[in-house]
Enzyme design. Sequence first.
Site, PDB file in Angstrom:
ATOM      1  N   TYR A   1      -2.304 100.355  42.703  1.00 54.21           N
ATOM      2  CA  TYR A   1      -2.173  99.634  44.038  1.00 54.21           C
ATOM      3  C   TYR A   1      -1.320  98.586  43.729  1.00 54.21           C
ATOM      4  O   TYR A   1      -0.587  98.372  44.717  1.00 54.21           O
ATOM      5  CB  TYR A   1      -3.577  98.935  44.337  1.00 54.21           C
ATOM      6  CG  TYR A   1      -3.337  97.927  45.441  1.00 54.21           C
ATOM      7  CD1 TYR A   1      -3.005  98.286  46.790  1.00 54.21           C
ATOM      8  CD2 TYR A   1      -3.802  96.632  44.952  1.00 54.21           C
ATOM      9  CE1 TYR A   1      -3.206  97.138  47.714  1.00 54.21           C
ATOM     10  CE2 TYR A   1      -3.865  95.457  46.160  1.00 54.21           C
ATOM     11  CZ  TYR A   1      -3.428  95.919  47.132  1.00 54.21           C
ATOM     12  OH  TYR A   1      -3.411  94.910  48.151  1.00 54.21           O
TER      13      TYR A   1
ATOM     14  N   GLU B   1     -14.957  97.545  52.535  1.00 53.67           N
ATOM     15  CA  GLU B   1     -13.797  96.865  53.211  1.00 53.67           C
ATOM     16  C   GLU B   1     -14.103  97.243  54.557  1.00 53.67           C
ATOM     17  O   GLU B   1     -14.389  98.171  54.956  1.00 53.67           O
ATOM     18  CB  GLU B   1     -12.526  97.291  52.806  1.00 53.67           C
ATOM     19  CG  GLU B   1     -11.286  96.522  53.183  1.00 53.67           C
ATOM     20  CD  GLU B   1     -10.086  96.750  52.529  1.00 53.67           C
ATOM     21  OE1 GLU B   1      -9.819  96.688  51.348  1.00 53.67           O
ATOM     22  OE2 GLU B   1      -8.811  97.283  53.299  1.00 53.67           O
TER      23      GLU B   1
ATOM     24  N   ARG C   1      -4.030  88.442  57.457  1.00 49.39           N
ATOM     25  CA  ARG C   1      -5.516  88.754  57.586  1.00 49.39           C
ATOM     26  C   ARG C   1      -5.866  89.391  59.079  1.00 49.39           C
ATOM     27  O   ARG C   1      -6.818  89.838  59.301  1.00 49.39           O
ATOM     28  CB  ARG C   1      -6.297  87.545  57.699  1.00 49.39           C
ATOM     29  CG  ARG C   1      -5.960  86.780  56.174  1.00 49.39           C
ATOM     30  CD  ARG C   1      -6.534  87.803  55.064  1.00 49.39           C
ATOM     31  NE  ARG C   1      -6.337  87.157  53.695  1.00 49.39           N
ATOM     32  CZ  ARG C   1      -6.603  87.806  52.626  1.00 49.39           C
ATOM     33  NH1 ARG C   1      -7.186  89.214  52.571  1.00 49.39           N
ATOM     34  NH2 ARG C   1      -6.516  87.178  51.360  1.00 49.39           N
TER      35      ARG C   1
ATOM     36  N   ARG D   1       6.365  98.175  48.474  1.00 50.87           N
ATOM     37  CA  ARG D   1       6.317  97.471  49.688  1.00 50.87           C
ATOM     38  C   ARG D   1       7.091  96.198  49.742  1.00 50.87           C
ATOM     39  O   ARG D   1       7.850  96.147  50.765  1.00 50.87           O
ATOM     40  CB  ARG D   1       4.818  97.382  50.105  1.00 50.87           C
ATOM     41  CG  ARG D   1       4.509  96.569  51.444  1.00 50.87           C
ATOM     42  CD  ARG D   1       2.999  96.787  51.913  1.00 50.87           C
ATOM     43  NE  ARG D   1       1.862  96.028  51.193  1.00 50.87           N
ATOM     44  CZ  ARG D   1       0.792  96.156  51.125  1.00 50.87           C
ATOM     45  NH1 ARG D   1       0.461  96.566  52.446  1.00 50.87           N
ATOM     46  NH2 ARG D   1      -0.017  95.536  50.509  1.00 50.87           N
TER      47      ARG D   1
ATOM     48  N   TYR E   1      -1.351  85.458  46.667  1.00 51.81           N
ATOM     49  CA  TYR E   1      -2.082  85.994  45.620  1.00 51.81           C
ATOM     50  C   TYR E   1      -1.352  85.518  44.171  1.00 51.81           C
ATOM     51  O   TYR E   1      -0.143  85.703  44.332  1.00 51.81           O
ATOM     52  CB  TYR E   1      -2.627  87.284  45.341  1.00 51.81           C
ATOM     53  CG  TYR E   1      -3.668  87.709  46.349  1.00 51.81           C
ATOM     54  CD1 TYR E   1      -4.542  86.766  47.179  1.00 51.81           C
ATOM     55  CD2 TYR E   1      -3.910  88.980  46.610  1.00 51.81           C
ATOM     56  CE1 TYR E   1      -5.598  86.880  47.906  1.00 51.81           C
ATOM     57  CE2 TYR E   1      -4.994  89.474  47.530  1.00 51.81           C
ATOM     58  CZ  TYR E   1      -5.827  88.456  48.189  1.00 51.81           C
ATOM     59  OH  TYR E   1      -6.526  88.754  48.684  1.00 51.81           O
TER      60      TYR E   1
HETATM   61  C1  3EB Z   1      -7.592  91.869  49.960  1.00 50.66           C
HETATM   62  O1  3EB Z   1      -8.055  91.261  50.889  1.00 50.66           O
HETATM   63  C2  3EB Z   1      -8.449  93.072  49.995  1.00 50.66           C
HETATM   64  O2  3EB Z   1      -2.476  95.680  50.557  1.00 50.66           O
HETATM   65  O3  3EB Z   1      -2.390  95.955  52.980  1.00 50.66           O
HETATM   66  C3  3EB Z   1      -7.095  94.509  52.379  1.00 50.66           C
HETATM   67  C4  3EB Z   1      -5.932  94.510  53.676  1.00 50.66           C
HETATM   68  C5  3EB Z   1      -6.693  94.575  51.146  1.00 50.66           C
HETATM   69  C6  3EB Z   1      -4.897  95.175  53.095  1.00 50.66           C
HETATM   70  C7  3EB Z   1      -3.154  95.601  51.801  1.00 50.66           C
HETATM   71  C8  3EB Z   1      -5.397  95.005  50.868  1.00 50.66           C
HETATM   72  C9  3EB Z   1      -4.447  95.197  51.949  1.00 50.66           C
HETATM   73  O4  3EB Z   1      -6.973  91.576  49.222  1.00 50.66           O
HETATM   74  C10 3EB Z   1      -7.465  94.229  50.059  1.00 50.66           C
END
Ligand code: 3EB
Length: 339
Positions: A147, A327, A220, A154, A207
């Site tokens: 990932y 999720e 989000r 990306r 992050y």
């Molecule tokens: C998170 O909140 C959970 O990498 O495109 C959620 C939605 C998550 C999209 C992405 C990853 C992605 O980090 C993982």
Amino acid sequence: MTLQLISRAASASPASAVSRETAAVLGGAVLGDGSMTLPVWPVQRIFAPLFASTAACIEETWLTDLPLVSGNSEGIIWSRSGNLLYGVLELDESDFADVKTPALQATSGEAYRRIFRLIEAQKLPHLWRVWNYLAAINQEVDGLERYRQFNIGRQDAFLEFHRGATGNVPAACALGLAGGPLSIAFMAGDQPAVPVENPRQVSAYDYPTEYGPRSPTFSRAALAYLPGQEVLFVSGTASIVGCQTVHPGDAVAQARESLANVSAVLAEANQLSHSPPYTLAELSYRVYLRHAADFSALEPVLAALIGQPGKIVYVQADICRHDLLIEIEAFAAHALGSD
Ligand code: 3EB
């Protein structure tokens, strides 16, 4: 113009293929064991076990009410209706192996570069929503989880195309499947979507590096506008508060936390929306569960919290952190007044 999401059981029989309203289908996805006849429109194939479904496959389609123009460029099968484009791209990692770059990183970079080239050529350059699926998402290869390799490719592509990797980035999800190519579906438009963040969570693009050398590139949620309609894409939403996973090992608690996050995202979206407030009960959901065994405990909890069990498609998939068990993603559309 209206965009509508329809979910239904799909059968392998040619009869159902004939009865499809092909003309109105922009594109979509088939989920399940892959036994159904593939439709002619751009389709993302998601080979994954389903729950709560008497059908071996589910078909999710995006219906529109404007004429379609379809094409195949950059290896992307796409269709556009008015100023809305839906495309699907599948790339085999083995085709992008090179000595310097992990194959998945090279493949995700290539996929996003192709997407950006296509949507810029079509003059619909604004990415609204992206659905990402890849094999073995939590597996470590050459010292880095896959990932996280995907995230590097990306983000590289976003930066290369001068899009920035924070702020105005699309809604998305990224899930792991048992096998198969890197599969990416996307929706793009002529106007930028309005990104929505969650005050309970650090923005994913911020992050810290303990979650990977490069941040994931997604918002989000996204509010996007078609003539006369507002659409809301809620990204894959998990049991993360701040930037940390909470309730490790407890799927039911993770489900509640994930929905608390969806509620918080809706509250933010409602601040920005030009239509009446979005509610949990009206959304169409896709829920991904890491462990099939958790379904029987989770289903009644989510049904009670959401109140619309008929609008939830449950899929077995791996989540992008090893400690995440669930999720949840969602969609809704509202008509806009003439003001
Ligand atoms: C998170 O909140 C959970 O990498 O495109 C959620 C939605 C998550 C999209 C992405 C990853 C992605 O980090 C993982």
